[in-house]
Design an enzyme around this catalytic site. Structure first.
Site, PDB file in Angstrom:
ATOM      1  N   GLY A 107      28.417   4.471 -26.690  1.00 57.05           N
ATOM      2  CA  GLY A 107      27.376   5.116 -27.381  1.00 57.05           C
ATOM      3  C   GLY A 107      26.058   4.357 -27.643  1.00 57.05           C
ATOM      4  NE  ARG A 157      32.688   0.471 -32.009  1.00 61.38           N
ATOM      5  CZ  ARG A 157      32.135   1.460 -32.654  1.00 61.38           C
ATOM      6  NH1 ARG A 157      31.694   1.421 -33.716  1.00 61.38           N
ATOM      7  NH2 ARG A 157      32.761   2.647 -32.310  1.00 61.38           N
ATOM      8  N   GLY A 210       4.926  -0.434   2.521  1.00 65.60           N
ATOM      9  CA  GLY A 210       5.751  -1.151   1.574  1.00 65.60           C
ATOM     10  C   GLY A 210       6.661  -2.319   2.147  1.00 65.60           C
ATOM     11  CB  ILE A 249      -1.401  -4.020  -8.137  1.00 61.15           C
ATOM     12  CG1 ILE A 249      -1.595  -3.506  -6.647  1.00 61.15           C
ATOM     13  CG2 ILE A 249      -1.785  -5.358  -8.306  1.00 61.15           C
ATOM     14  CD1 ILE A 249      -0.610  -4.283  -5.682  1.00 61.15           C
ATOM     15  CD  GLU A 264       7.658 -11.444  -5.822  1.00 59.38           C
ATOM     16  OE1 GLU A 264       8.117 -12.205  -4.999  1.00 59.38           O
ATOM     17  OE2 GLU A 264       7.081 -11.728  -7.046  1.00 59.38           O
ATOM     18  CB  THR A 281      14.044  -3.267  -0.940  1.00 54.30           C
ATOM     19  OG1 THR A 281      14.182  -3.313   0.490  1.00 54.30           O
ATOM     20  CG2 THR A 281      13.135  -2.032  -1.217  1.00 54.30           C
ATOM     21  CD  GLN A 319      44.980  -8.218 -19.813  1.00 51.94           C
ATOM     22  OE1 GLN A 319      45.331  -7.364 -19.174  1.00 51.94           O
ATOM     23  NE2 GLN A 319      45.645  -9.443 -19.702  1.00 51.94           N
ATOM     24  CB  ILE A 371      30.882  -3.776 -23.567  1.00 56.77           C
ATOM     25  CG1 ILE A 371      31.605  -3.960 -22.144  1.00 56.77           C
ATOM     26  CG2 ILE A 371      31.344  -4.594 -24.715  1.00 56.77           C
ATOM     27  CD1 ILE A 371      31.540  -5.437 -21.841  1.00 56.77           C
ATOM     28  CD  GLU A 401      -2.669  -1.314   2.510  1.00 57.74           C
ATOM     29  OE1 GLU A 401      -2.731  -0.487   3.220  1.00 57.74           O
ATOM     30  OE2 GLU A 401      -3.659  -2.122   2.554  1.00 57.74           O
TER      31      GLU A 401
END
Ligand code: COS
Length: 379
Positions: free
Chosen positions: A341, A268, A131, A157, A364, A366, A279, A338, A127
């Protein structure tokens, strides 16, 4: 020792078939579902057709009777391509588990069979002012004659409005705190039930999250699940089992992001070679894979403990959810790094996966609550 730490082939076969379905029938819509913040209809249809939308429903009520590990693998594989879609089987299990744990045979027949046939089932505990402190809920269930009248509201919900059925935790005696909470099944069509606006979320944008309002909702006593006052225990026990499904979801998001990042690193080229040859990139990918492997072992162990209701389930489900979701957050963030952009724009799915991963650290319970649960249940 030959097969120790290997999954039996039926689970790997299940993974292969769910992966094919997810890649062919769910992944193509994942971007649009997120961008339009629309319900993943295509995924729902595909999952329902394959018996995967609520596969946990026992066979006697028309389901597949999938065990906890099978459900974990289903959710993991769907989340690998679309977090929002993976909430369909996850929410259906969460919403209906109180009924499975504490309902009568008649109640199961009444609500589990339609669930297996494609209806949705949501879970209403949180609610606006309750929480993490879940037992502070203030939705009221007043006993009137031989029935009940429900008043109050629930917040955050998942799949609200889509689902036909709702497990609602309400206070029948506020002087008793956690012992004055009772569980009920409310149907979307019940008079006095309504829904708030769609939350505008950062992630899981395809899964509707709304408030649910109860305005003098009249329920007969056969809507009550379990004993009067047993609701909080049922609700907590449910989460012990279903936190494993959030771990599965986080695991899938992390694996999805690793798969994209690894492929990208090979394709890439910069400075005259694939960036995978550097590496710095290799170390990142290795750490991502290492943490995912650890999260998977913990999650599957928690799933097996859920299946046999092991004494240490409470620790393992909290640990699995916490570790897998922290892993998902780190892995998805590194995947963006990785891709540079390209990772930061929506042409690639990793930024969506990162936004989705964030919620797995929150809902479910924190990850701070998970650590409280672990500390109270140290092995
Ligand atoms: N299974 C069964 N019973 C449980 C339980 C569990 N996992 N956890 C607690 N209970 C019982 C306790 O045994 C206690 O009953 P007794 O007094 O008979 O022993 C009662 O419930 C109250 O428990 P407790 O005192 O531990 O409750 P707290 O108020 O301290 O809250 C936490 C416990 C914080 C763990 C709980 O409120 C919680 O999980 N909060 C997060 C809620 C959440 O996950 N919300 C997400 C939204 S739902 S998707």
């Amino acid at each position: 020792m030959d097969h120790l730490f290997e999954l039996p082939t039926e689970y790997e076969d299940l993974r292969a078939s769910v992966r094919a379905l997810a890649e062919n029938e769910i992944a193509p819509f994942a971007h649009d579902v997120d961008e339009q913040a629309r319900f993943p209809e295509e995924a729902h249809k595909a999952l329902q057709k394959a018996g995967l939308a609520a596969s946990h429903v026992p066979t006697e009520f028309g389901g597949d009777g999938a065990d906890s590990l099978a459900v974990t693998i289903i959710i993991e594989e769907v989340a690998r391509v679309c977090g929002s879609s993976s909430l369909i089987p996850a929410v259906n299990k969460l919403g209906s588990l109180p009924l499975i744990l504490a309902g009568t045979a008649e109640q199961k027949e009444r609500w589990l069979r339609p669930l297996a046939q494609g209806k949705g089932f949501s879970y209403c505990l949180s609610e606006s002012q309750a929480g993490s402190d879940a037992s502070a809920l203030s939705t009221k269930a007043l006993q009137v004659g031989d029935g009940w009248v429900l008043n109050g509201s629930k917040k955050w919900i998942s799949n609200a409005g889509f689902s036909d059925f709702y497990t609602v935790l309400a206070s029948n005696d506020s002087s008793k705190g956690a012992k004055g909470i009772t569980a009920f099944i409310v149907e979307k069509s019940d008079e006095g039930v309504s829904f708030g606006a769609h939350e505008k979320k950062m992630g899981f944008r395809g899964s509707p999250t709304r408030e649910v309002y109860f305005d003098n909702v009249k329920l007969s006593d056969d809507r009550r699940i379990g004993e009067i006052g047993a609701g909080f225990t049922i609700a907590m026990n449910t989460l012990d089992h279903t936190r494993v499904t959030i771990a599965a979801q986080a695991l899938g998001l992390a694996q999805g992001a690793l798969d994209v990042a690894s492929k990208y690193a090979h394709e890439r080229h910069q400075f005259g070679k694939p960036i995978f040859d550097f590496q710095g990139i290799q170390f990142m990918l290795a750490d991502m894979a290492m943490n995912i492997a650890a999260a998977r072992q913990l999650t599957y162990a928690a799933a097996a403990k859920s299946e046999r209701n092991a004494g240490d389930l409470r620790f393992f489900s909290a640990a699995g959810k916490c570790f897998a979701s922290d892993t998902a957050m780190k892995v998805t963030t590194d995947a963006i790094q990785i891709l540079g952009g390209y990772g930061y724009v929506s042409d690639y799915p990793v930024e969506r996966m990162m936004r989705d991963a964030k919620l797995t650290q929150i809902y479910e319970g924190t990850n701070q609550i998970q650590r409280i649960v672990m500390a109270r249940n140290l092995p």
